[in-house]
Design a protein around this motif. Structure first.
Motif, PDB file in Angstrom:
ATOM      1  N   PRO A 116       4.386  15.859  -1.646  1.00  0.00           N
ATOM      2  CA  PRO A 116       3.322  16.282  -2.581  1.00  0.00           C
ATOM      3  C   PRO A 116       2.215  15.250  -2.771  1.00  0.00           C
ATOM      4  N   ALA A 117       2.253  14.134  -2.027  1.00  0.00           N
ATOM      5  CA  ALA A 117       1.267  13.069  -2.257  1.00  0.00           C
ATOM      6  C   ALA A 117       0.674  12.612  -0.942  1.00  0.00           C
ATOM      7  N   PRO A 118      -0.359  13.300  -0.467  1.00  0.00           N
ATOM      8  CA  PRO A 118      -1.022  12.847   0.762  1.00  0.00           C
ATOM      9  C   PRO A 118      -1.568  11.434   0.586  1.00  0.00           C
ATOM     10  N   LEU A 119      -1.621  10.690   1.683  1.00  0.00           N
ATOM     11  CA  LEU A 119      -2.135   9.322   1.620  1.00  0.00           C
ATOM     12  C   LEU A 119      -3.652   9.323   1.465  1.00  0.00           C
ATOM     13  N   PRO A 120      -4.201   8.277   0.841  1.00  0.00           N
ATOM     14  CA  PRO A 120      -5.662   8.186   0.706  1.00  0.00           C
ATOM     15  C   PRO A 120      -6.350   8.202   2.069  1.00  0.00           C
ATOM     16  N   ALA A 121      -7.414   8.968   2.169  1.00  0.00           N
ATOM     17  CA  ALA A 121      -8.094   9.132   3.455  1.00  0.00           C
ATOM     18  C   ALA A 121      -8.658   7.810   3.970  1.00  0.00           C
ATOM     19  N   ASP A 122      -9.195   6.977   3.063  1.00  0.00           N
ATOM     20  CA  ASP A 122      -9.788   5.720   3.524  1.00  0.00           C
ATOM     21  C   ASP A 122      -8.719   4.768   4.069  1.00  0.00           C
ATOM     22  N   LEU A 123      -7.537   4.785   3.475  1.00  0.00           N
ATOM     23  CA  LEU A 123      -6.448   3.949   3.965  1.00  0.00           C
ATOM     24  C   LEU A 123      -6.010   4.400   5.354  1.00  0.00           C
ATOM     25  N   CYS A 124      -5.897   5.691   5.550  1.00  0.00           N
ATOM     26  CA  CYS A 124      -5.492   6.222   6.855  1.00  0.00           C
ATOM     27  C   CYS A 124      -6.537   5.908   7.918  1.00  0.00           C
ATOM     28  N   LEU A 125      -7.809   6.020   7.550  1.00  0.00           N
ATOM     29  CA  LEU A 125      -8.871   5.728   8.503  1.00  0.00           C
ATOM     30  C   LEU A 125      -8.841   4.259   8.902  1.00  0.00           C
ATOM     31  N   THR A 126      -8.650   3.374   7.934  1.00  0.00           N
ATOM     32  CA  THR A 126      -8.574   1.951   8.232  1.00  0.00           C
ATOM     33  C   THR A 126      -7.395   1.640   9.146  1.00  0.00           C
ATOM     34  N   ALA A 127      -6.250   2.223   8.834  1.00  0.00           N
ATOM     35  CA  ALA A 127      -5.056   1.983   9.643  1.00  0.00           C
ATOM     36  C   ALA A 127      -5.250   2.484  11.064  1.00  0.00           C
ATOM     37  N   ASP A 128      -5.795   3.668  11.227  1.00  0.00           N
ATOM     38  CA  ASP A 128      -5.984   4.225  12.567  1.00  0.00           C
ATOM     39  C   ASP A 128      -7.030   3.436  13.344  1.00  0.00           C
ATOM     40  N   THR A 129      -8.080   3.008  12.678  1.00  0.00           N
ATOM     41  CA  THR A 129      -9.129   2.233  13.346  1.00  0.00           C
ATOM     42  C   THR A 129      -8.579   0.904  13.845  1.00  0.00           C
ATOM     43  N   ARG A 130      -7.822   0.233  13.006  1.00  0.00           N
ATOM     44  CA  ARG A 130      -7.241  -1.047  13.405  1.00  0.00           C
ATOM     45  C   ARG A 130      -6.266  -0.858  14.571  1.00  0.00           C
ATOM     46  N   ALA A 131      -5.471   0.200  14.514  1.00  0.00           N
ATOM     47  CA  ALA A 131      -4.515   0.459  15.590  1.00  0.00           C
ATOM     48  C   ALA A 131      -5.231   0.764  16.901  1.00  0.00           C
ATOM     49  N   CYS A 132      -6.299   1.556  16.825  1.00  0.00           N
ATOM     50  CA  CYS A 132      -7.066   1.892  18.027  1.00  0.00           C
ATOM     51  C   CYS A 132      -7.699   0.648  18.641  1.00  0.00           C
ATOM     52  N   GLU A 133      -8.273  -0.201  17.806  1.00  0.00           N
ATOM     53  CA  GLU A 133      -8.890  -1.430  18.303  1.00  0.00           C
ATOM     54  C   GLU A 133      -7.846  -2.358  18.924  1.00  0.00           C
TER      55      GLU A 133
ATOM     56  N   THR B 148       0.839  -1.199   0.000  1.00  0.00           N
ATOM     57  CA  THR B 148       0.000   0.000   0.000  1.00  0.00           C
ATOM     58  C   THR B 148       0.875   1.250   0.000  1.00  0.00           C
ATOM     59  N   PRO B 149       0.310   2.400  -0.353  1.00  0.00           N
ATOM     60  CA  PRO B 149       1.090   3.646  -0.278  1.00  0.00           C
ATOM     61  C   PRO B 149       1.626   3.918   1.121  1.00  0.00           C
ATOM     62  N   LEU B 150       0.887   3.501   2.142  1.00  0.00           N
ATOM     63  CA  LEU B 150       1.344   3.701   3.514  1.00  0.00           C
ATOM     64  C   LEU B 150       2.584   2.856   3.781  1.00  0.00           C
ATOM     65  N   ARG B 151       2.550   1.601   3.373  1.00  0.00           N
ATOM     66  CA  ARG B 151       3.717   0.743   3.606  1.00  0.00           C
ATOM     67  C   ARG B 151       4.928   1.244   2.828  1.00  0.00           C
ATOM     68  N   ALA B 152       4.698   1.694   1.621  1.00  0.00           N
ATOM     69  CA  ALA B 152       5.806   2.206   0.821  1.00  0.00           C
ATOM     70  C   ALA B 152       6.448   3.415   1.495  1.00  0.00           C
ATOM     71  N   ARG B 153       5.623   4.249   2.087  1.00  0.00           N
ATOM     72  CA  ARG B 153       6.179   5.432   2.753  1.00  0.00           C
ATOM     73  C   ARG B 153       6.943   5.046   4.023  1.00  0.00           C
ATOM     74  N   LEU B 154       6.441   4.059   4.727  1.00  0.00           N
ATOM     75  CA  LEU B 154       7.153   3.604   5.922  1.00  0.00           C
ATOM     76  C   LEU B 154       8.465   2.915   5.550  1.00  0.00           C
ATOM     77  N   GLN B 155       8.466   2.193   4.449  1.00  0.00           N
ATOM     78  CA  GLN B 155       9.699   1.584   3.970  1.00  0.00           C
ATOM     79  C   GLN B 155      10.726   2.657   3.614  1.00  0.00           C
ATOM     80  N   ALA B 156      10.247   3.738   3.013  1.00  0.00           N
ATOM     81  CA  ALA B 156      11.142   4.831   2.642  1.00  0.00           C
ATOM     82  C   ALA B 156      11.740   5.496   3.882  1.00  0.00           C
TER      83      ALA B 156
END
Length: 237
Positions: free
Chosen positions: A183-200, A46-54
């Motif tokens: 210049p490339a914000p992450l998709p909002a739905d991906l961020c919401l899913t990630a934060d929800t899973r982390a909170c749970e 995912t774009p999130l994982r790619a950014r964390l890898q970077a």
């Protein structure tokens, strides 16, 4: 605060703490990626994982990292060298009783604070106090191997659970930072899913941790310490 029987303990602990902070960026980058993969076991780049890898790659190749690791090694070597001259002063039984009582009382207080506040700082402080109990139980292992092993394992398991809780807090805080990065914000739905899973995951870990903590820290700190000292006296002969 000086340790029982070891006035220089606080200073040496500060050296270890400061040395660990120097390599915190690399550890955090590694933990962020590992935390992401636990939250998304289905995999996928995912774009999130790619950014964390970077972020991890940048931390690993940072020219300052080599100097920080060298400073860490030097600090550890210094502590090791000084440890040969460490002296404990006072009566053994009193030092043990005071140290064990203080550690357990601080752990119970930290657990109560974490339960009342629920904030990450309190949970992280509780983890530090549980790690203290883990270290002490390991030192006491020769006194009664069969009896201490379950206590050591229980403290280790609780410390690991609280460590994962902290990792999730760092993940959520970092997610908020990188989600809006240009210049490339992450998709909002991906961020919401990630934060929800982390909170749970944090909620589940916290509930389990408080149940484990209640069992591990049951009993009056002074009385438990006295029991450990009695075991030590029998072992010493």
């Amino acid at each position: 605060m000086p340790r029982a029987g070891f006035p220089g303990g606080a200073a040496e602990n500060a050296v270890l703490r400061d040395a660990a902070r120097g390599i915190g960026a690399l550890r955090d980058a590694e933990v962020l990626l590992a935390t992401h993969d636990r939250l998304f076991p289905e995999g996928g780049d995912t774009p999130l994982r790619a950014r964390l890898q970077a972020r991890l790659a940048a931390a690993q190749t940072d020219p300052a990292q080599a100097a920080q690791l060298a400073a860490f090694r030097a600090a550890m070597a210094g502590v090791l060298a000084r440890s040969a001259e460490w002296q404990v002063t006072g009566k053994d039984a009193r030092i043990l009783a005071e140290g064990l009582t203080r550690t357990r009382a601080r752990a119970r207080l930290a657990m109560d604070r974490a339960r009342r506040s629920g904030d990450e700082e309190a949970m992280h402080d509780w983890r530090k106090r549980i790690k203290d109990i883990w270290y002490q139980s390991r030192l006491f292992a020769p006194v009664w191997p069969e009896g201490m092993a379950p206590l050591t394992q229980a403290a280790d398991d609780l410390g690991e659970a609280l460590g994962h809780h902290h990792d999730l807090a760092v993940f959520r805080a970092t997610l908020g930072q990188i989600a809006r990065a240009l210049p490339a914000p992450l998709p909002a739905d991906l961020c919401l899913t990630a934060d929800t899973r982390a909170c749970e995951a944090q909620t589940t870990l916290a509930a389990d941790a408080f149940a484990r903590g209640a069992r591990l820290l049951a009993g009056d700190p002074g009385a438990v310490a006295a029991q450990w000292v009695d075991w030590w006296r029998l072992w010493r002969g």
